[in-house]
Write a protein that holds these residues in place. Structure first.
Motif, PDB file in Angstrom:
ATOM      1  N   ARG A 322       0.856  -1.185   0.000  1.00 16.02           N
ATOM      2  CA  ARG A 322       0.000   0.000   0.000  1.00 16.02           C
ATOM      3  C   ARG A 322       0.886   1.226   0.000  1.00 16.02           C
ATOM      4  NH1 ARG A 322      -2.084   1.939   5.860  1.00 16.02           N
ATOM      5  NH2 ARG A 322      -0.108   1.686   6.985  1.00 16.02           N
ATOM      6  N   SER A 337       0.896   0.183  -6.478  1.00 13.52           N
ATOM      7  CA  SER A 337       0.347  -0.290  -5.207  1.00 13.52           C
ATOM      8  C   SER A 337      -0.359  -1.620  -5.436  1.00 13.52           C
ATOM      9  CB  SER A 337      -0.648   0.737  -4.656  1.00 13.52           C
ATOM     10  OG  SER A 337      -1.509   0.155  -3.690  1.00 13.52           O
ATOM     11  N   THR A 339      -2.402  -3.051  -3.422  1.00 10.29           N
ATOM     12  CA  THR A 339      -3.791  -2.902  -2.993  1.00 10.29           C
ATOM     13  C   THR A 339      -4.649  -2.345  -4.113  1.00 10.29           C
ATOM     14  OG1 THR A 339      -3.178  -2.601  -0.671  1.00 10.29           O
ATOM     15  CG2 THR A 339      -5.307  -1.722  -1.348  1.00 10.29           C
ATOM     16  N   SER A 344      -8.222  -4.594  -3.386  1.00 17.55           N
ATOM     17  CA  SER A 344      -8.385  -4.492  -1.933  1.00 17.55           C
ATOM     18  C   SER A 344      -7.129  -4.996  -1.254  1.00 17.55           C
ATOM     19  CB  SER A 344      -9.581  -5.317  -1.450  1.00 17.55           C
ATOM     20  OG  SER A 344      -9.308  -6.706  -1.557  1.00 17.55           O
ATOM     21  N   ALA A 345      -6.962  -4.591  -0.004  1.00 18.57           N
ATOM     22  CA  ALA A 345      -5.807  -5.063   0.756  1.00 18.57           C
ATOM     23  C   ALA A 345      -5.874  -6.566   0.981  1.00 18.57           C
ATOM     24  CB  ALA A 345      -5.742  -4.327   2.100  1.00 18.57           C
ATOM     25  N   ALA A 348      -4.739  -8.416  -2.100  1.00 16.49           N
ATOM     26  CA  ALA A 348      -3.289  -8.293  -2.283  1.00 16.49           C
ATOM     27  C   ALA A 348      -2.540  -9.196  -1.317  1.00 16.49           C
ATOM     28  CB  ALA A 348      -2.862  -6.841  -2.101  1.00 16.49           C
TER      29      ALA A 348
END
Length: 382
Positions: A322, A337, A339, A344-345, A348
């Motif tokens: 992120r 990134s 994410t 979404s985190a 990832a």
């Protein structure tokens, strides 16, 4: 042909620096199949230090062993033997605390029971092998034991007021009244890699700053452990104000008392793997870490690699799990990134290798698109 140096840190808890570098390389080659890729995974003394050296140093050998993990459960791990050199004729051992006494090895936090004995056992194994030098990464500690577990594995004895040897861990530390160092093993040259500058004791010391991360959530408990660290410093004849002595729950200070030298982690790893010379010969440098944010400043791998690239007038790119709004994007020509790429985190984190590969492709395509847009446009300019 584009020469690309890939030098990320580990993405903590998800993927090692070596695997992250390999994944980024696969992605770059998808878009630029003729690129000359140089993998130089990095570390700053924490998780992945051994893997970073293993990937970068030709002729290194992993030396397997089993140690007492931070909760006493056996842990299968290894240390790394680097080839002999002029300044280390019997080779150099690289050992990281994270894989022997690290917090990731716990099933739950054990603020008084966790210890650093396994780290000391790995060091002892390297000494038994006869190495000339130790390079020790001390990030990700599970305990606040002042290093008594580690030193005990190296021959020291810590005794209570009745002369009985105490157990390892903060629980034992609280009872230490005497230290018998007569059988402590002789120290070779020791370099300790850490980006922590906290002292051994006091409000910025091991117990008060890092104790809560390891379960010392009660202020009275932290005060008690800090007082025990004050007493331990006196027994070890350690200057408790030494910068970095508070690293790894006080293991940094115990190593200083043994004769070690504390050095900035990222800089020393870079020196030992000849990163600067690789960067100076590159067309593009890629670095990365799990979270690139406002705390990713001096001493962290991305900022260090970016500085090397700037000195060599080579564009630097970054991949991160992120990238926060307060991160210094100006250090890099482009960023990716995980994410954002994954959506979404959670996505990832579930498959970091996949999204690191995707990030490598995105960065290669970005470079190609900018070059096509105008040969007069410097890729380093956003």
């Amino acid at each position: 042909m584009t020469r690309v140096v890939i030098a990320p840190d580990s993405f903590k808890g998800t993927i090692t620096a070596a695997d992250a570098a390999a994944a980024i390389a696969r992605g770059w080659l998808t878009a630029d199949s003729t690129a000359d890729i140089v993998l130089r995974p990095m570390a700053d003394g924490g998780e992945g230090t051994v893997s970073a050296f293993a990937a970068a140093v030709t002729g290194s050998r992993r030396m397997p062993l089993t140690v007492d993990g931070p909760a006493g459960v056996p842990v299968a791990t290894d240390w790394l033997l680097l080839p002999a050199s002029d300044d280390a004729p019997n080779g150099t051992a690289v050992i990281d605390l994270a894989s022997t006494s690290g917090i990731e090895l716990l099933d739950e936090l054990r603020p008084f029971g966790a210890h650093s004995r396994g780290f000391g056992q790995a060091i002892a194994a390297a000494l038994d092998h006869g190495v000339s030098r130790l390079v020790l990464g001390i990030g990700s500690s599970a305990s606040t034991d002042g290093g008594i577990g580690m030193l005990s594995a190296l021959g020291a004895r810590f005794l209570d007021v009745e002369g009985i040897e105490v157990e390892s861990g903060a629980r034992g530390l609280l009872r230490v009244a005497h230290a018998d160092l007569s059988e402590l093993r002789a120290a070779p040259e020791i370099l300790v890699l850490s980006d922590v500058t906290n002292p051994f004791t006091g409000p910025r010391g091991a117990a008060h700053v890092f104790g809560p991360q390891k379960g010392l959530v009660d202020a009275a408990d932290r005060d008690g452990v800090d007082a025990a660290l004050v007493r331990l410093a006196e027994l070890l004849e350690l200057d408790a104000s030494t910068s970095g002595a508070g690293a790894a729950g006080g293991v940094g200070g115990a190593l200083v008392a043994w004769g070690a030298r504390l050095v900035p982690g990222a800089g020393e790893v870079a020196r030992l793997i000849s990163l600067a010379s690789e960067v100076s010969a590159a067309d593009v440098v890629i670095t990365g870490e799990g979270s690139y944010d406002g705390q990713s400043g001096d001493g962290k791998v991305p900022s260090f690699v970016a500085a090397l690239a700037a000195d060599a007038d080579v564009p630097a790119l970054i991949v991160a799990g992120r990238i926060t709004d307060d991160a210094d994007r100006a250090l890099f020509a482009a960023s990716a990134s995980l994410t954002e790429l994954a959506g979404s985190a959670d996505a990832a984190l579930a498959d970091p290798a996949r999204w690191l590969t995707a990030a490598g492709t995105v960065l290669a395509e970005t470079r190609t698109e900018r070059a096509r847009a105008s040969r007069s446009v410097d890729f380093r300019a956003d």
